[in-house]
Motif scaffolding. Sequence first.
Motif, PDB file in Angstrom:
ATOM      1  N   UNK A   1      54.335 -27.407 158.325  1.00 26.69           N
ATOM      2  CA  UNK A   1      54.099 -26.937 156.980  1.00 26.69           C
ATOM      3  C   UNK A   1      52.662 -27.272 156.592  1.00 26.69           C
ATOM      4  N   UNK A   2      51.987 -26.319 155.960  1.00 27.47           N
ATOM      5  CA  UNK A   2      50.649 -26.579 155.471  1.00 27.47           C
ATOM      6  C   UNK A   2      50.723 -26.990 154.015  1.00 27.47           C
ATOM      7  N   UNK A   3      49.854 -27.891 153.639  1.00 30.92           N
ATOM      8  CA  UNK A   3      49.824 -28.313 152.247  1.00 30.92           C
ATOM      9  C   UNK A   3      48.743 -27.535 151.523  1.00 30.92           C
ATOM     10  N   UNK A   4      49.001 -27.262 150.285  1.00 26.71           N
ATOM     11  CA  UNK A   4      48.073 -26.502 149.467  1.00 26.71           C
ATOM     12  C   UNK A   4      47.336 -27.441 148.531  1.00 26.71           C
ATOM     13  N   UNK A   5      46.036 -27.207 148.356  1.00 25.94           N
ATOM     14  CA  UNK A   5      45.279 -28.013 147.415  1.00 25.94           C
ATOM     15  C   UNK A   5      45.371 -27.439 146.007  1.00 25.94           C
ATOM     16  N   UNK A   6      45.855 -26.213 145.870  1.00 27.67           N
ATOM     17  CA  UNK A   6      46.022 -25.599 144.565  1.00 27.67           C
ATOM     18  C   UNK A   6      47.308 -26.112 143.939  1.00 27.67           C
ATOM     19  N   UNK A   7      47.199 -26.647 142.740  1.00 22.53           N
ATOM     20  CA  UNK A   7      48.381 -27.130 142.038  1.00 22.53           C
ATOM     21  C   UNK A   7      49.275 -25.951 141.657  1.00 22.53           C
ATOM     22  N   UNK A   8      50.556 -26.243 141.523  1.00 27.02           N
ATOM     23  CA  UNK A   8      51.546 -25.223 141.201  1.00 27.02           C
ATOM     24  C   UNK A   8      52.242 -25.564 139.900  1.00 27.02           C
ATOM     25  N   UNK A   9      52.437 -24.566 139.065  1.00 24.05           N
ATOM     26  CA  UNK A   9      53.234 -24.715 137.856  1.00 24.05           C
ATOM     27  C   UNK A   9      54.628 -24.214 138.184  1.00 24.05           C
ATOM     28  N   UNK A  10      55.617 -25.091 138.080  1.00 22.08           N
ATOM     29  CA  UNK A  10      57.003 -24.722 138.358  1.00 22.08           C
ATOM     30  C   UNK A  10      57.691 -24.363 137.048  1.00 22.08           C
ATOM     31  N   UNK A  11      58.124 -23.119 136.953  1.00 24.16           N
ATOM     32  CA  UNK A  11      58.789 -22.620 135.756  1.00 24.16           C
ATOM     33  C   UNK A  11      60.304 -22.623 135.946  1.00 24.16           C
ATOM     34  N   UNK A  24      50.818 -16.760 132.718  1.00 22.11           N
ATOM     35  CA  UNK A  24      49.505 -16.150 132.503  1.00 22.11           C
ATOM     36  C   UNK A  24      48.432 -17.222 132.326  1.00 22.11           C
ATOM     37  N   UNK A  25      48.718 -18.233 131.500  1.00 20.13           N
ATOM     38  CA  UNK A  25      47.757 -19.316 131.272  1.00 20.13           C
ATOM     39  C   UNK A  25      47.474 -20.085 132.562  1.00 20.13           C
ATOM     40  N   UNK A  26      48.503 -20.330 133.352  1.00 18.43           N
ATOM     41  CA  UNK A  26      48.328 -21.043 134.615  1.00 18.43           C
ATOM     42  C   UNK A  26      47.392 -20.266 135.540  1.00 18.43           C
ATOM     43  N   UNK A  27      47.603 -18.972 135.632  1.00 20.89           N
ATOM     44  CA  UNK A  27      46.747 -18.138 136.475  1.00 20.89           C
ATOM     45  C   UNK A  27      45.295 -18.180 136.047  1.00 20.89           C
ATOM     46  N   UNK A  28      45.078 -18.192 134.753  1.00 20.98           N
ATOM     47  CA  UNK A  28      43.701 -18.264 134.233  1.00 20.98           C
ATOM     48  C   UNK A  28      43.042 -19.587 134.580  1.00 20.98           C
ATOM     49  N   UNK A  29      43.839 -20.626 134.753  1.00 27.22           N
ATOM     50  CA  UNK A  29      43.307 -21.956 135.085  1.00 27.22           C
ATOM     51  C   UNK A  29      43.295 -22.231 136.587  1.00 27.22           C
ATOM     52  N   UNK A  30      43.675 -21.241 137.361  1.00 28.69           N
ATOM     53  CA  UNK A  30      43.626 -21.397 138.805  1.00 28.69           C
ATOM     54  C   UNK A  30      44.862 -22.022 139.430  1.00 28.69           C
ATOM     55  N   UNK A  31      45.938 -22.166 138.651  1.00 30.42           N
ATOM     56  CA  UNK A  31      47.178 -22.705 139.192  1.00 30.42           C
ATOM     57  C   UNK A  31      48.043 -21.566 139.715  1.00 30.42           C
ATOM     58  N   UNK A  32      48.817 -21.864 140.715  1.00 30.05           N
ATOM     59  CA  UNK A  32      49.820 -20.927 141.213  1.00 30.05           C
ATOM     60  C   UNK A  32      51.080 -21.148 140.388  1.00 30.05           C
TER      61      UNK A  32
END
Length: 52
Positions: A1-11, A24-32
Motif C-alpha cells: 500500500x502506498x501512503x498519501x501525503x495529501x490529507x483526506x476529509x472523511x465525510x 467543495x471547501x476541502x477541494x479548494x484547500x487541497x484535501x481529498x
Amino acid sequence: MTTSTTATLLLAPRINETGLQLRTAAGRRGLRAFTAASWRAPQELSGRQVHL
C-alpha cells in the motif's frame, strides 16, 4: 500500500447539503474528500492523515 501525503476529509455516509459544501471547501484547500460507505472507518484510509 502506498501512503498519501495529501490529507483526506472523511465525510459521513449520509450525503446532505452540508457534506457537499464541506467537500467543495476541502477541494479548494487541497484535501481529498472521501464519503464513507458505512459508519465504519474505511480500511483503504488506514495509515493516512484523515480529518473527520
